[in-house]
Design a protein around this motif. Structure first.
Motif, PDB file in Angstrom:
ATOM      1  N   PRO A 250       0.843  -1.214   0.000  1.00  0.00           N
ATOM      2  CA  PRO A 250       0.000   0.000   0.000  1.00  0.00           C
ATOM      3  C   PRO A 250       0.870   1.253   0.000  1.00  0.00           C
ATOM      4  O   PRO A 250       1.923   1.301   0.631  1.00  0.00           O
ATOM      5  CB  PRO A 250      -0.795  -0.133   1.305  1.00  0.00           C
ATOM      6  N   LYS A 251       0.402   2.261  -0.705  1.00  0.00           N
ATOM      7  CA  LYS A 251       1.180   3.499  -0.813  1.00  0.00           C
ATOM      8  C   LYS A 251       1.424   4.139   0.542  1.00  0.00           C
ATOM      9  O   LYS A 251       2.477   4.738   0.787  1.00  0.00           O
ATOM     10  CB  LYS A 251       0.470   4.473  -1.750  1.00  0.00           C
ATOM     11  N   ASP A 252       0.429   4.030   1.439  1.00  0.00           N
ATOM     12  CA  ASP A 252       0.586   4.686   2.734  1.00  0.00           C
ATOM     13  C   ASP A 252       1.564   3.955   3.651  1.00  0.00           C
ATOM     14  O   ASP A 252       1.865   4.434   4.753  1.00  0.00           O
ATOM     15  CB  ASP A 252      -0.766   4.824   3.437  1.00  0.00           C
ATOM     16  N   LEU A 253       2.084   2.806   3.207  1.00  0.00           N
ATOM     17  CA  LEU A 253       3.040   2.047   4.002  1.00  0.00           C
ATOM     18  C   LEU A 253       4.481   2.272   3.534  1.00  0.00           C
ATOM     19  O   LEU A 253       5.431   2.021   4.281  1.00  0.00           O
ATOM     20  CB  LEU A 253       2.701   0.554   3.908  1.00  0.00           C
ATOM     21  N   ILE A 254       4.646   2.766   2.315  1.00  0.00           N
ATOM     22  CA  ILE A 254       5.990   2.867   1.727  1.00  0.00           C
ATOM     23  C   ILE A 254       6.881   3.797   2.532  1.00  0.00           C
ATOM     24  O   ILE A 254       8.043   3.482   2.831  1.00  0.00           O
ATOM     25  CB  ILE A 254       5.895   3.335   0.262  1.00  0.00           C
ATOM     26  N   ARG A 255       6.352   4.963   2.878  1.00  0.00           N
ATOM     27  CA  ARG A 255       7.155   5.930   3.615  1.00  0.00           C
ATOM     28  C   ARG A 255       7.610   5.368   4.955  1.00  0.00           C
ATOM     29  O   ARG A 255       8.764   5.541   5.372  1.00  0.00           O
ATOM     30  CB  ARG A 255       6.358   7.216   3.819  1.00  0.00           C
TER      31      ARG A 255
END
Length: 713
Positions: free
Chosen positions: A329-334
């Motif tokens: 998920p994009k919100d996990l990459i950072r």
């Protein structure tokens, strides 16, 4: 007279009565080689017999045995999917055949209130996938080379709480030892408690693997499965995980309908589970090889909520699970990037390899700075890394297109040292990364080329074709290793049947061969045959028109006496028009192209002396063509008839970023060769030289172009 052209390369709920009728049939995992004639007769007898009031338990496993792997396979190992992010090669699959058995159980097991049970055993089974347990340490490419993708779990004891060590299978017991347990199941029946069910599964999971097919067709085991579903909501979370672990050792097929009910229950309990429990559950599902997107979404949410609890084992295991799930998920990459930078200096060599593989499989892009730090860390440990971990770092570099010179230079030392002990897939990934990054190092290529010929019998068509592409792109000539190209080309002939399922692989391999002037006529005849072209064009998720067009154009120029099949004129016109429209909207509008065209017009005397077109459309690039006579005077390009004594010159500017020790590769090198065959002379304007000049004065640009063109006279 002479002519010059500037070229640019153009840069995936039933009712209880219905359930009762459907609970009589069960299908078990067993290779046909393991079934005696007498057993087959008994199975047929069970299938044909009518049991009054019987029930059917449906599941549709497929054999996991090595005999299922064959040269015409439709599905290959799960790790193969990771290969397919380069060269537009797509994930393959393997044909497997199931052996079906019927097993009867007593009608007295029914209960009119067990809706979960009805759902479990009436659900239509999904196609089967082999379990991770059964493929552990099995390398179909090279039986003498063992690769364990879960070796990182040995790095720290803390992994025991978040993952299952598949090398620590319980000490096996014999069939006679489990008979008393099965007898207890038949005696207790509905009196079983959750603790009894979990304990029975735990003890049965110790059965010797060779006897598992016998257990799975025992009606008392079917009874136990049913009661496990009946007690599902009464299990504690540890008991649920214990049963799930037992399913791993029992090699329950991923399509077994009972697993759907367990998955739903674990999703329902997600909020009650700790981060460690969720990671362990995800790993157990991974070992069973069942896709669990809903549970993984809950794991992702939980991970973001418990970042303060995340140490190295939790981080690495999470990235491993993300990779196996093929999604981040994009919100996990950072969050992952920050955690990686925080813990980077504490990672062991195998853990770095796992991180790179997980990010590669999930197609997760992190910042260039973070990736550089990770590869720096890998470089400091490179001599301690396994071949598998080294290949994983290379895969992620390929995905990210990061040219990390110190790492690649280290590979020039490591690959010759390691190649003799590596399997085909690892070698293919090393070559493919060098190809993608346009890094040619003869030490690396020679070591791989020497290792490959003995391994050719273990090559899939996919491996052979990607190796041909990589080596062809890097301009590794046949004279540098006389057996390399012939051995791989012969492997394509041996595996022609696979191209009926994967036409893209054949085109990949043939283009790689064409780059180095190799044209196996029998395989080219196959690729350009009407039937194969029709097959290739049916692929909706692949664009193979350009590959067919490129191969056809290369044959036309380099095999002038070719009498085999060719693409139809209509097809060629259609693709050429498609490419030209793309060039006009993309390449022709690039600043470096527009500036070169304008400067050439100023240098030679006007627009009529420069023609922008695709001289060889099949090479997928535009050209700036100029004509010069024998004294170097420019001649208008546009007249349709050119005097025969006039020669044509081409000045080529590549839009690809080349590394300093290279300048022409692959398609561009083939184009230059074929332009010379067509009567042109080529002058190369290196993009690394031309781009800085865009910021310079006009006089400097004109001086550069004048020097390039007229020095070539």
């Amino acid at each position: 007279m002479a002519a010059c052209v500037l070229c640019w390369r153009a840069a995936r709920l039933r009712s209880l009565p219905n359930w009762r009728k459907s609970f009589t049939k069960a299908q078990h995992i067993r290779s046909k080689d393991d079934i005696t004639d007498q057993e087959e007769k008994e199975v047929l007898h069970h299938q044909e017999s009518s049991f009054h009031g019987g029930y059917r338990l449906h599941y549709n496993p497929l054999p996991y045995h090595r005999s299922a792997w064959n040269s015409n396979s439709r599905r290959q190992t799960d790790n193969d999917v990771e290969d397919d992010q380069c060269l537009t090669a797509k994930a393959p699959s393997l044909w497997q055949q199931g052996s079906h058995y019927s097993v009867c159980t007593s009608r007295h097991l029914s209960t009119s209130k067990n809706t979960l049970l009805e759902l479990a055993f009436n659900k239509v089974p999904e196609p089967e996938r082999p379990s991770a347990l059964q493929h552990r340490n099995k390398n179909p490419e090279s039986p003498d080379v063992k690769v364990d993708p879960r070796a990182f779990l040995k790095c720290r004891p803390e992994y025991a709480s978040v993952a299952l060590d598949l090398t620590s299978r319980p000490h096996p017991v014999e069939w006679v030892d489990v008979l008393p347990l099965l007898q207890k199941v038949s005696v207790l029946k509905g009196k079983m408690k959750p603790i009894d069910v979990s304990e029975f599964f735990k003890e049965l999971s110790k059965l010797h693997p060779d006897k598992l097919p016998l257990l799975k067709r025992d009606q008392r085991f079917i009874m136990l499965l049913r009661y496990s579903v009946q007690h599902l909501r009464h299990f504690s979370v540890p008991q649920l995980l214990e049963v799930l672990e037992s399913f791993v050792w029992l090699e329950i097929p991923s399509s077994h309908t009972v697993l759907g009910v367990y998955e739903a229950e674990l999703c329902r309990r997600a909020n009650q589970m700790s981060l460690h429990q969720m990671l362990l559950a995800a790993d157990l599902w991974r070992c069973i090889r069942r896709q669990i997107p809903q549970f993984l979404q809950r794991l992702h949410d939980s991970f973001n909520q418990h970042l303060g609890q995340v140490g190295v084992p939790e981080l690495v295991q999470m990235i491993y699970i993300i990779g196996e799930g093929r999604h981040c998920p994009k919100d996990l990459i950072r969050s992952l990037e920050q955690l990686l930078l925080r813990h980077l200096h504490h990672l062991h060599p195998e853990e770095i390899g796992t991180v790179c593989l997980g990010l590669f499989k999930s197609q997760t892009s992190i910042s260039e700075g973070a990736l550089t730090c990770i590869v720096d860390g890998a470089l400091s440990l490179v001599t301690e890394m396994s071949d598998f971990a080294v290949a994983n770092v290379m895969k992620y570099l390929r995905f990210s297109y990061l040219f990390h010179r110190p790492w690649l230079e280290a590979m020039a030392q490591e690959v010759p040292r390691r190649a003799h002990g590596m399997a085909v897939q690892g070698l293919m990934h090393l070559a493919l990364t060098c190809s993608a990054l346009h890094y040619r190092n003869d030490s690396i290529l020679t070591a791989i080329a020497e290792r490959i010929p003995p391994l050719v019998p273990h090559c899939r068509s996919k491996d052979s074709c990607k190796l041909l592409w990589a080596f062809g792109t890097l301009g590794f000539l046949p004279s540098q290793n006389p057996s390399f190209y012939p051995s791989l080309t012969e492997s394509l002939r041996q595996r022609k049947a696979e191209f009926q399922h994967y036409p893209e692989h054949l085109l990949t391999g043939l283009l790689g061969l064409a780059f180095v002037s190799q044209f196996p006529e029998d395989l080219i005849a196959l690729a350009l045959s009407p039937d194969f072209v029709s097959l290739a064009l049916k692929s909706t998720h692949l664009e193979l028109k350009k590959d067919l067009f490129t191969l056809d154009g290369a044959v036309a120029l380099e095999l002038p006496r070719w009498t085999g099949p060719r693409l139809s004129p209509k097809f060629r016109e259609e693709v050429a028009e498609m490419l030209w429209k793309f060039m006009q909207s993309a390449m022709c509008q690039k600043p470096e192209v527009l500036e070169a065209e304008s400067a050439l017009q100023d240098l030679l005397g006007g627009e009529k002396f420069v023609c922008k077109r695709m001289i060889l459309p099949h090479t997928r690039s535009i050209d700036l063509e100029v004509h010069l006579d024998s004294s170097g005077q420019p001649i208008p390009v546009n007249p349709p008839v050119i005097e025969r004594h006039k020669s044509f010159w081409i000045c080529s500017v590549t839009s690809q970023k080349l590394q300093p020790n290279l300048e022409l590769l692959g398609l561009h090198a083939m184009k230059r060769r074929q332009l010379k065959m067509a009567g042109y002379r080529v002058v190369e304007l290196n993009l690394q030289e031309w781009m800085p000049l865009l910021r310079k004065r006009r006089t400097e640009k004109l001086a550069y172009l004048h020097c390039k063109i007229y020095e070539s006279l």
